[in-house]
Design an enzyme around this catalytic site. Structure first.
Site, PDB file in Angstrom:
ATOM      1  N   VAL A   1       0.855  -1.173   0.000  1.00 52.09           N
ATOM      2  CA  VAL A   1       0.000   0.000   0.000  1.00 52.09           C
ATOM      3  C   VAL A   1       0.898   1.231   0.000  1.00 52.09           C
ATOM      4  O   VAL A   1       1.858   1.307   0.776  1.00 52.09           O
ATOM      5  CB  VAL A   1      -0.928   0.025   1.235  1.00 52.09           C
ATOM      6  CG1 VAL A   1      -1.809   1.281   1.204  1.00 52.09           C
ATOM      7  CG2 VAL A   1      -1.780  -1.225   1.289  1.00 52.09           C
ATOM      8  N   CYS A   2       0.607   2.180  -0.886  1.00 55.59           N
ATOM      9  CA  CYS A   2       1.317   3.453  -0.909  1.00 55.59           C
ATOM     10  C   CYS A   2       2.822   3.215  -1.083  1.00 55.59           C
ATOM     11  O   CYS A   2       3.238   2.441  -1.952  1.00 55.59           O
ATOM     12  CB  CYS A   2       0.989   4.221   0.365  1.00 55.59           C
ATOM     13  SG  CYS A   2       1.396   5.973   0.326  1.00 55.59           S
ATOM     14  N   THR A   3       3.646   3.846  -0.269  1.00 49.62           N
ATOM     15  CA  THR A   3       5.094   3.728  -0.415  1.00 49.62           C
ATOM     16  C   THR A   3       5.641   2.390   0.067  1.00 49.62           C
ATOM     17  O   THR A   3       6.858   2.165   0.004  1.00 49.62           O
ATOM     18  CB  THR A   3       5.810   4.869   0.331  1.00 49.62           C
ATOM     19  OG1 THR A   3       5.357   4.886   1.690  1.00 49.62           O
ATOM     20  CG2 THR A   3       5.515   6.214  -0.313  1.00 49.62           C
TER      21      THR A   3
END
Length: 321
Positions: free
Chosen positions: A107-109
């Site tokens: 998720v995300c970074t």
């Protein structure tokens, strides 16, 4: 259907919503009669409590070092605040055990951690828009797709920033337990159904840069406010008092996209909004958005979102009163 395990990796600086958003989706399955819910477990290096990027303290269920994901495990790596150095205990563990998970999700970074561990080499991936260039630069073996909210490549799925993790978790629940279950969970969490993975991370206005020169900024605003008008290069160039050739070159230089691409994004976004919120027919929406015919609108939707306007409305349109 057999139950799946969900293993979530925690660390100092983790983004709390990257953890709690997907976890809430997975945990909701257990509320359905007859459904075997997910066995959710959180781990951290050394089993220590972690402090999130917003200052919350999360206490894991166990230590990362003893965790052993298998084919029945969805391994979730959330994003967080990075300064360029990665926690070696996490990347080392991912190199050894990440490939054993039945599904590997970031998720995300969190995608940067997977890439650092070599788990995205040779794959398509996305991450938060702010670090897409970093991911591409530091890991040339990864094919970075900056636009989608999530990208699935085999057993590995990467998602964009924060709330995209909820969309991704809903997609996995749909895969495991069916669309009806995923939709009920989405409504319970008050997220408007489920966005398709190839939906853009941003609106057209946010995805493109704002032009520096006022005439070009005015044209951008005009396009946004008049999607049904003639938005060809010659008409737009006339509004900016430039030649078509000069306008096209200047627009791309200052916004990062061609005039045609910008117009397409605005029109698709406007059509999406009308399909989600209104009751107009597809033919009427086609005219209002400058496509002229339902077939032209259908082609634009299939190209951009991977589905027809009718399917989009069925998934994301407002429910009848």
């Amino acid at each position: 259907m057999s139950s799946r395990n969900v293993l979530v990796v925690l660390y100092d600086g983790v983004q709390s919503l990257d953890v709690t958003g997907p976890v809430e989706v997975f945990a909701a399955v257990a509320r359905f009669p007859g459904r075997r819910g997910y066995a959710i477990r959180t781990v951290s290096p050394g089993g220590a409590a972690v402090r999130t990027s917003s200052g919350l303290t999360l206490v894991p269920d166990g230590d990362l070092e003893s965790a052993r994901p298998d084919e029945e495990t969805t391994l979730l790596v959330p994003g967080g605040r990075y300064t360029g150095d990665f926690e070696p205990r996490i990347t080392d563990w991912l190199r050894v055990y990440g490939g054993h998970a039945g599904r590997l999700v970031s998720v995300c970074t969190g995608g940067l951690l997977l890439a650092e561990a070599g788990l995205l080499d040779g794959r398509r991936a996305t991450t938060h828009w702010m670090v897409c260039e970093q991911l591409a630069r530091d890991h040339p073996a990864v094919t970075v797709e900056p636009d989608p909210i999530y990208v699935r490549d085999g057993r590995v799925t990467t998602s964009a920033g924060v709330t995209a993790g909820i969309d991704l978790a809903l997609a996995l629940v749909e895969e495991d337990h069916g669309r009806d279950t995923a939709l009920v969970i989405a409504r319970h969490l008050v997220v408007f159904l489920r966005r398709p993975g190839n939906q853009a991370q941003f609106s057209a206005q946010l995805a493109a840069q704002t032009a520096r020169r006022e005439p070009l900024r005015d044209v951008q605003q005009w396009i946004t406010e008049h999607p049904g008008e003639d938005l060809g290069v010659e008409a737009l160039a006339a509004r900016a008092a430039l030649s078509p050739r000069h306008f096209a070159r200047a627009f791309r230089a200052e916004t990062g996209v061609t005039p045609g691409r910008y117009v397409e994004r605005v029109r698709v976004e406007h059509a999406r909004r009308l399909l989600e919120e209104g009751a107009e027919g597809v033919a009427q929406i086609s005219r209002a958005c400058g496509y002229g015919t339902p077939e032209a609108l259908r082609r634009a939707f299939v190209k951009t979102l991977g589905q027809s306007p009718a399917e989009y409305r069925r998934r994301f349109g407002a429910a009848p009163a």
